[in-house]
Structure formats: structure tokens, C-alpha cells
Scaffold this motif. Structure first.
Motif, PDB file in Angstrom:
ATOM      1  N   ARG A  71       0.887  -1.161   0.000  1.00  0.00           N
ATOM      2  CA  ARG A  71       0.000   0.000   0.000  1.00  0.00           C
ATOM      3  C   ARG A  71       0.923   1.208   0.000  1.00  0.00           C
ATOM      4  NH1 ARG A  71      -1.456   0.207   5.102  1.00  0.00           N
ATOM      5  NH2 ARG A  71      -2.949  -1.473   4.985  1.00  0.00           N
ATOM      6  N   PHE A  87      -3.770   6.539  -1.515  1.00  0.00           N
ATOM      7  CA  PHE A  87      -3.193   5.212  -1.317  1.00  0.00           C
ATOM      8  C   PHE A  87      -3.451   4.371  -2.556  1.00  0.00           C
ATOM      9  CE2 PHE A  87      -3.611   6.728   2.997  1.00  0.00           C
ATOM     10  CZ  PHE A  87      -2.427   6.299   3.582  1.00  0.00           C
ATOM     11  N   ARG A  88      -2.388   3.745  -3.037  1.00  0.00           N
ATOM     12  CA  ARG A  88      -2.473   2.875  -4.210  1.00  0.00           C
ATOM     13  C   ARG A  88      -1.901   1.509  -3.825  1.00  0.00           C
ATOM     14  NH1 ARG A  88       0.455   6.560  -8.595  1.00  0.00           N
ATOM     15  NH2 ARG A  88       0.225   4.690  -9.855  1.00  0.00           N
ATOM     16  N   PHE A  89      -2.503   0.456  -4.347  1.00  0.00           N
ATOM     17  CA  PHE A  89      -2.082  -0.911  -4.037  1.00  0.00           C
ATOM     18  C   PHE A  89      -1.316  -1.504  -5.205  1.00  0.00           C
ATOM     19  CE2 PHE A  89      -5.432  -0.120  -1.068  1.00  0.00           C
ATOM     20  CZ  PHE A  89      -5.017  -0.773   0.081  1.00  0.00           C
TER      21      PHE A  89
END
Length: 152
Positions: A55, A132-134
Motif C-alpha cells: 500500500r 493510497f495505491r495498491f
């Protein structure tokens, strides 16, 4: 003088060490022969597939970080721990693949149920101001080392 030798971890020991997640350091290669971009990070680990999940937070002033994330370069991820029986570490290398809602397939959804990405607040900005990027790392290579013992 201590002589701390290391031995390669078995896949079983490596999976036990990585657990479902923890913390480590991610390092992005620099495209212009500059130093790598390295940051502390929390991770999730899926022993069934051998994939790592991250994350990543990008804030309003993180243009440099965003540029590294959006490049298709090689990354390295390292996690380390010192225990009563010695140190252990794992290094994984490969490329990141972003996990978006539109590209969420059943395999990823199942893996996300098996992992635990700790929330570690190491941000310069308030978490509510961050995007937030996964991401998933399907490693090209994973190596684990552990302390074999000490000698004189």
C-alpha cells in the motif's frame, strides 16, 4: 571477534519469517543512473502465490515518489529482523503491478484476504490528505538468508 556466517533459508523458513506481512524497505531503480529511491514500507505476503502486496501513499508534495512508482523499472524489497537466534533477511526483486478496482481479478481478491499489510504511519502529511495505491510484486527472484551461528 564474531564470525556471523549465513545460510540460505528454506522456502518453509522464508514463508514463516515473512508471515502474512510486516515492514521492510522498497527501493526503486533510478532511470538516470542516480541513486535508488528507497523508503520504509509495510507489506503483505501471500505464501500460496509467493507474491508481495504494498500500500503506497502519495501525497501532494510527493511528485518524485509518484514518478518512481509510475515507471516500469525494477524494484528491490528487503525485510530484516534480529531475533534471539540471530538475524534473518529476505530480498525480493521484480516489477510492480498496480492493483486497480477495475483490474481486480479473483486471484488477487483471494490473496488480499490471506495477507495483512500493517498500517505504519511514517508519512509527512496527514493520512487523510494522501492517495493510497495498491501494488503487487510477483518476484523474479527471492532470496532468504539467516545467521548460521557465531565462531571465534
Amino acid at each position: 571477534m564474531e564470525d556471523a556466517r549465513s545460510v540460505r533459508m528454506s522456502a518453509e523458513d522464508r514463508n514463516e519469517f515473512l508471515g502474512k506481512g510486516g515492514t521492510g524497505v522498497i527501493s526503486f531503480d533510478s532511470a538516470n543512473d542516480g541513486p535508488p529511491y528507497a523508503r520504509p514500507i509495510s507489506y503483505g505476503y501471500d505464501a500460496d502465490t509467493g507474491n508481495f502486496y504494498f500500500r503506497l501513499a502519495v501525497g501532494p508534495e510527493d511528485a518524485g515518489k509518484k514518478a518512481f512508482i509510475d515507471e516500469d523499472g525494477e524494484i528491490s524489497f528487503v525485510t530484516y529482523d534480529e531475533t534471539g537466534s540471530g538475524w534473518r533477511s529476505v530480498i525480493a526483486t521484480g516489477s510492480l503491478e498496480e492493483i486497480t478496482r477495475s483490474a481486480l481479478d479473483p486471484e488477487v481478491a483471494e490473496a488480499m484476504q490471506r495477507i495483512r499489510i500493517p498500517f505504519v504511519d511514517v508519512y509527512d502529511s496527514h493520512p487523510l490528505t494522501l492517495e493510497f495505491r495498491f501494488f503487487r510484486l510477483t518476484p523474479d527472484e527471492v532470496t532468504g538468508q539467516q545467521e548460521a551461528g557465531t565462531g571465534e
